[in-house]
Motif scaffolding. Structure first.
Motif: not given
Length: 201
Positions: A107-124
């Motif tokens: 889960v932490l890895h996924a959250a970190d990679r979301m930031k690096e891929f610039d994926i909005d945590k709220q866009d679904g």
């Protein structure tokens, strides 16, 4: 998917990442769905049919399709995330990933990679999922941090739901550690509240 995902990713395939061929299967499915111009959605799980897979491979005398160890399964899971996040970065409205895991490091890895891929945590386009009552400390932490979280609730008789819950425990051995951790957190919170009540200020 071809019938229902014309405009947005409503229907998802589930990918069992304990299988050796999952990464290539995911790539093939993505290309196939993209070639038809519809949206793609994937739910990533570790998988919980290892005993059955081993039995079948032995019975029918073909190579066992299961990863060699737990770490290999985690590696496959993370590679699957990379593939999906890369596609999401290119076309956010056509891709959705459900990170279905109780494993804190994943889960932490996924959250970190979301930031690096610039994926909005709220866009679904990326959401997290855990079974209600399992890994709740992970779900609450994600929710507080602003990530979208689904909690699945098994419904039915004990005979119907118990095998499902046992598979979830087998699927992710970290759940057992999580249960112990939840108990420690609850005990700590209870002590804190009692202390405040008995000794205010």
């Amino acid at each position: 998917m071809l019938n229902y995902n014309h405009d947005k990713p409503l229907v998802a395939y589930t990918y069992q990442n304990y299988l050796k061929g999952t990464e290539e299967l995911l790539k093939r499915d993505i290309e196939y769905i993209k070639s038809h111009g519809v949206a793609f959605s994937a739910k990533l799980v570790r998988g919980a049919y290892m005993d059955k897979e081993r039995m079948l491979s032995k019975k029918h005398e073909y190579p066992c399709p299961i990863n060699n160890c737990y770490e290999d399964t985690s590696d496959t899971y993370h590679k699957s995330l990379e593939i999906l996040f890369d596609e999401t970065r290119k076309n956010r409205t056509k891709f959705k990933t459900v990170v279905a895991s109780h494993n804190e490091s994943t889960v932490l890895h996924a959250a970190d990679r979301m930031k690096e891929f610039d994926i909005d945590k709220q866009d679904g386009s990326v959401v997290f999922g855990q079974v209600d009552g399992m890994g709740d400390q992970v779900s609450y932490a994600l929710g507080r941090a602003g990530y979208l979280v689904y909690k699945s609730v098994p419904y039915g008789s004990i005979e119907d739901t118990l095998p499902y819950l046992l598979r979830r425990l087998l699927e992710n051995r970290s759940v057992l550690n999580g249960v112990r951790r939840e108990r420690e957190l609850l005990r700590s919170a209870l002590k804190h509240r009692l202390k405040q009540k008995c000794f205010p200020g």
